[in-house]
Design a protein around this motif. Sequence first.
Motif, PDB file in Angstrom:
ATOM      1  N   GLY A  13       0.875  -1.169   0.153  1.00  0.00           N
ATOM      2  CA  GLY A  13       0.042   0.044   0.145  1.00  0.00           C
ATOM      3  C   GLY A  13       0.832   1.166   0.128  1.00  0.00           C
ATOM      4  N   PRO A  14       0.280   2.439  -0.215  1.00  0.00           N
ATOM      5  CA  PRO A  14       1.221   3.660  -0.654  1.00  0.00           C
ATOM      6  C   PRO A  14       1.571   4.093   0.525  1.00  0.00           C
ATOM      7  CG  PRO A  14      -1.250   4.018  -1.152  1.00  0.00           C
ATOM      8  CD  PRO A  14      -1.156   2.581  -0.984  1.00  0.00           C
ATOM      9  N   GLU A  15       0.925   3.856   1.927  1.00  0.00           N
ATOM     10  CA  GLU A  15       1.239   4.413   3.097  1.00  0.00           C
ATOM     11  C   GLU A  15       2.539   3.800   3.584  1.00  0.00           C
ATOM     12  OE1 GLU A  15      -1.195   1.055   4.443  1.00  0.00           O
ATOM     13  OE2 GLU A  15      -0.993   2.478   2.715  1.00  0.00           O
ATOM     14  N   TRP A  16       3.033   2.781   2.838  1.00  0.00           N
ATOM     15  CA  TRP A  16       4.398   2.361   3.305  1.00  0.00           C
ATOM     16  C   TRP A  16       5.500   3.178   2.714  1.00  0.00           C
ATOM     17  CZ3 TRP A  16       5.369  -1.239   7.122  1.00  0.00           C
ATOM     18  CH2 TRP A  16       4.019  -1.936   7.474  1.00  0.00           C
ATOM     19  N   VAL A  17       6.450   3.494   3.439  1.00  0.00           N
ATOM     20  CA  VAL A  17       7.584   4.270   2.601  1.00  0.00           C
ATOM     21  C   VAL A  17       8.707   3.563   3.282  1.00  0.00           C
ATOM     22  CG1 VAL A  17       6.137   6.466   2.728  1.00  0.00           C
ATOM     23  CG2 VAL A  17       7.797   5.857   4.739  1.00  0.00           C
ATOM     24  N   LEU A  18       9.978   3.903   2.631  1.00  0.00           N
ATOM     25  CA  LEU A  18      11.364   3.083   2.591  1.00  0.00           C
ATOM     26  C   LEU A  18      12.005   4.227   3.957  1.00  0.00           C
ATOM     27  CD1 LEU A  18      13.218   0.979   2.230  1.00  0.00           C
ATOM     28  CD2 LEU A  18      14.473   2.516   0.676  1.00  0.00           C
ATOM     29  N   GLY A  19      11.907   3.676   5.262  1.00  0.00           N
ATOM     30  CA  GLY A  19      12.671   4.411   6.299  1.00  0.00           C
ATOM     31  C   GLY A  19      14.148   4.561   6.331  1.00  0.00           C
ATOM     32  N   ALA A  20      14.644   5.529   6.993  1.00  0.00           N
ATOM     33  CA  ALA A  20      16.195   5.740   6.985  1.00  0.00           C
ATOM     34  C   ALA A  20      16.831   4.445   7.232  1.00  0.00           C
ATOM     35  CB  ALA A  20      16.355   6.839   8.154  1.00  0.00           C
TER      36      ALA A  20
END
Length: 189
Positions: A13-20
């Motif tokens: 889903g689009p709410e998942w982002v690649l974290g630092a």
Amino acid sequence: MTDSVDGPVRALGPEWVLGADGLRFRRAARVILLDQEDRVLLVRGHDVDQPSRSWWFTVGGGIDAGEDARTAAVREVREETGLRLRPEELIGPVFTRSAIFDFVAEHCRQDEEIFVARLDAGAAADVAGLSRAGWTDLEHDVIDELRWWDLDDLERETLEVFPEGLVGLVRSLLPEWDGQTRHLGLGRG
């Protein structure tokens, strides 16, 4: 995996982002739904990459862009169960937690705000009356059932239950929440 149309962003889903830290990350809102008999509504699911492993968890999911946790919690309850709550019916957040888990062949981190909602007798429908109309394609693939659990029965359940120690957490909220949000720390699943 890549962030292509067919990669994990689409699957998760689009709410998942690649974290630092290199992990897929999202903020999430979850709800401990209780009926008048102090039973809790849980979802049982599995991972498409680990179909033999199954676990129980609270209703909820990712916070969309522009949403606060309370709004997301109400939306997630409606999408996953068909039950309609108003934001002011949520108590809390009663708990916060961070979880690291594997899902859809990705190592993920999720920061959660967990609310409680007490359903009146009319709203606490039998699971047969709950709607799956708001489920995403992924949810249709990985959610196996919804079930109301008596706390004593849930305490004897042999499948994993998330958040860990849920029975004790729910009992700590009865007969009412003390107003203190507790952080559960880093957990699994």
